[in-house]
Design an enzyme around this catalytic site. Structure first.
Site, PDB file in Angstrom:
ATOM      1  N   ASP A   1       0.853  -1.177   0.000  1.00  8.02           N
ATOM      2  CA  ASP A   1       0.000   0.000   0.000  1.00  8.02           C
ATOM      3  C   ASP A   1       0.890   1.228   0.000  1.00  8.02           C
ATOM      4  O   ASP A   1       2.049   1.160   0.410  1.00  8.02           O
ATOM      5  CB  ASP A   1      -0.935   0.009   1.223  1.00  8.02           C
TER       6      ASP A   1
ATOM      7  N   GLU B   1       1.152   4.893   4.583  1.00  3.73           N
ATOM      8  CA  GLU B   1       2.036   4.390   5.634  1.00  3.73           C
ATOM      9  C   GLU B   1       1.306   4.018   6.924  1.00  3.73           C
ATOM     10  O   GLU B   1       1.444   2.890   7.426  1.00  3.73           O
ATOM     11  CB  GLU B   1       3.103   5.442   5.949  1.00  3.73           C
TER      12      GLU B   1
ATOM     13  N   LYS C   1     -20.218   1.245 -10.716  1.00  2.00           N
ATOM     14  CA  LYS C   1     -20.093   2.565 -11.351  1.00  2.00           C
ATOM     15  C   LYS C   1     -19.422   2.491 -12.718  1.00  2.00           C
ATOM     16  O   LYS C   1     -19.419   3.462 -13.470  1.00  2.00           O
ATOM     17  CB  LYS C   1     -19.349   3.518 -10.415  1.00  2.00           C
TER      18      LYS C   1
ATOM     19  N   LYS D   1     -12.674   2.874 -14.084  1.00  2.00           N
ATOM     20  CA  LYS D   1     -12.861   1.454 -13.810  1.00  2.00           C
ATOM     21  C   LYS D   1     -13.343   0.700 -15.050  1.00  2.00           C
ATOM     22  O   LYS D   1     -12.950  -0.445 -15.294  1.00  2.00           O
ATOM     23  CB  LYS D   1     -13.850   1.274 -12.648  1.00  2.00           C
TER      24      LYS D   1
ATOM     25  N   GLY E   1     -20.223   0.044   5.171  1.00  2.00           N
ATOM     26  CA  GLY E   1     -19.369   0.348   6.317  1.00  2.00           C
ATOM     27  C   GLY E   1     -17.897   0.462   5.997  1.00  2.00           C
ATOM     28  O   GLY E   1     -17.071   0.487   6.913  1.00  2.00           O
ATOM     29  N   SER E   2     -17.530   0.535   4.704  1.00  2.00           N
ATOM     30  CA  SER E   2     -16.115   0.668   4.348  1.00  2.00           C
ATOM     31  C   SER E   2     -15.605   2.055   4.711  1.00  2.00           C
ATOM     32  O   SER E   2     -16.380   2.961   5.028  1.00  2.00           O
ATOM     33  CB  SER E   2     -15.920   0.414   2.843  1.00  2.00           C
TER      34      SER E   2
ATOM     35  N   THR F   1     -28.379  13.389  -1.020  1.00  2.00           N
ATOM     36  CA  THR F   1     -28.291  14.184  -2.248  1.00  2.00           C
ATOM     37  C   THR F   1     -29.591  14.223  -3.045  1.00  2.00           C
ATOM     38  O   THR F   1     -29.835  15.173  -3.783  1.00  2.00           O
ATOM     39  CB  THR F   1     -27.163  13.657  -3.156  1.00  2.00           C
TER      40      THR F   1
END
Length: 354
Positions: free
Chosen positions: A68, A71, A163, A175, A203-204, A225
């Protein structure tokens, strides 16, 4: 809201990890046999990457390489209890857009399975940072996939999103282009490219659900929205289990998958159930407007695709009705984009893909 919708939302909330009583059930990991595999996970400190990493800690594997660019989140993952007594795991800070760093990693470890979860995912942020989206979501994916071919990786599992279906924004387009490039590579490759396309992970990190919960408990006002906006949701553990099942069970040809996520859920219904879960009563719901790049409703397949059942009830194949040839010359147009290119011009180039 009907009873079925309420039950669907309640089940998601119960497995979200957002409430203390749910955290134990959230760690009910399944075991898969990857004893012969050296596994690389990109974006390992992110929501899906870290959950996959922790679930894999309960599996048999030859080696696990977790990379990743962030850090502190990676340091947190290193200190997660799942890795306390495991010594065949490597943690590395690597930017997936840096070819020399990635090539060095492939040369040293020679991964046999790749779970590519690293990506920029927030729709509004990608609208205002389109160059970064292209660098990471498209060219980072291309670099990984090209190296996978060179180093004869067995399986490349790509985490995509709904999406990417009929995309209107930068994130979805990035994507979609990545999906199509991997499908193009798969036609002449011994590497299996397995694409998993699903909706919002409940819940991410940075998810609307966690934001709604915070506002319900602290600000007493929730902003949505649009009163009709809806989304597909899947809980983290289910998503990761299905990703691992695909990686474990599919061995013959490259495929594009989506998951059974139930019906699309109206965000107003979700907020109403969340208010009940938080035991709050005085909560105001206000409506604003759709943000740039945001759709009112997401879809699982485009007009040129059909869904086909598999032997697994929760896994569906996505098949194109007509043959599609990836315009490889289009990547040359994207490669000419720089940090100095205007957002308007970048978006025009992205949308010219469709």
């Amino acid at each position: 809201m009907n009873t079925a919708t309420a039950n669907q939302i309640d089940q998601l909330l119960q497995h979200s990890g957002l409430f203390p009583q749910d955290k134990q059930s959230f760690k009910n990991y399944l075991n898969f046999d990857f004893s012969k595999e050296t596994i690389l996970i990109t974006g390992a400190a992110g929501s899906i990457g870290s959950s996959l990493s922790k679930q894999l800690s309960a599996c048999i594997f030859k080696k696990l390489i977790l990379i990743d660019i962030a850090e502190s989140p990676l340091y947190d993952l290193i200190n997660a209890p799942e890795f306390e007594n495991i010594n065949n795991v490597e943690f590395s800070i690597i930017n997936i857009t840096q070819e020399d760093s990635l090539q060095h990693l492939f040369e040293i470890f020679k991964p046999t399975i790749i779970f590519h979860t690293a990506a920029y995912k927030h729709v509004p942020l990608m609208e205002t940072n389109p160059y970064e989206s292209i660098k990471t979501n498209i060219f980072g994916t291309k670099l990984l996939a090209d190296l996978a071919l060179i180093y004869k990786v067995k399986k490349f599992i790509f985490i995509s999103t709904d999406k990417a279906v009929n995309p209107i924004g930068v994130m979805g387009l990035s994507k979609r282009i990545s999906e199509d490039y991997l499908s193009f590579l798969s036609k002449s490759s011994s590497t299996l490219f397995l694409i998993t396309r699903f909706g919002n992970v409940f819940g991410s990190n940075g998810s609307a659900v966690a934001l709604f919960k915070h506002r319900i408990e602290n600000e007493k006002t929730v902003i949505i929205t649009n009163k009709d906006i809806s989304r597909y949701f899947i809980d983290m553990q289910k998503a990761c289990n299905l990703i691992l099942k695909i990686a474990s069970d599919y061995n013959e040809q490259s495929e594009l998958f989506t998951f059974n996520m139930g019906n699309s859920i109206k965000i107003t219904d979700l907020v109403e159930r969340l208010i009940l879960f938080c035991n709050e009563t005085q909560v105001d719901i206000k409506f604003s407007k759709l943000r740039p790049g945001e759709k009112l409703h997401e879809e699982l397949v485009s007009e040129n695709e059909i869904l086909i059942p598999t032997i697994h009830n929760d896994i569906l194949l996505v098949k194109k009705k007509n043959n599609f040839n990836f315009p490889i010359s289009y990547l040359e147009s994207l490669s000419k984009i720089t940090a100095f290119t205007s957002h308007k011009d970048i978006k025009a180039i992205l949308k010219s893909y469709l």
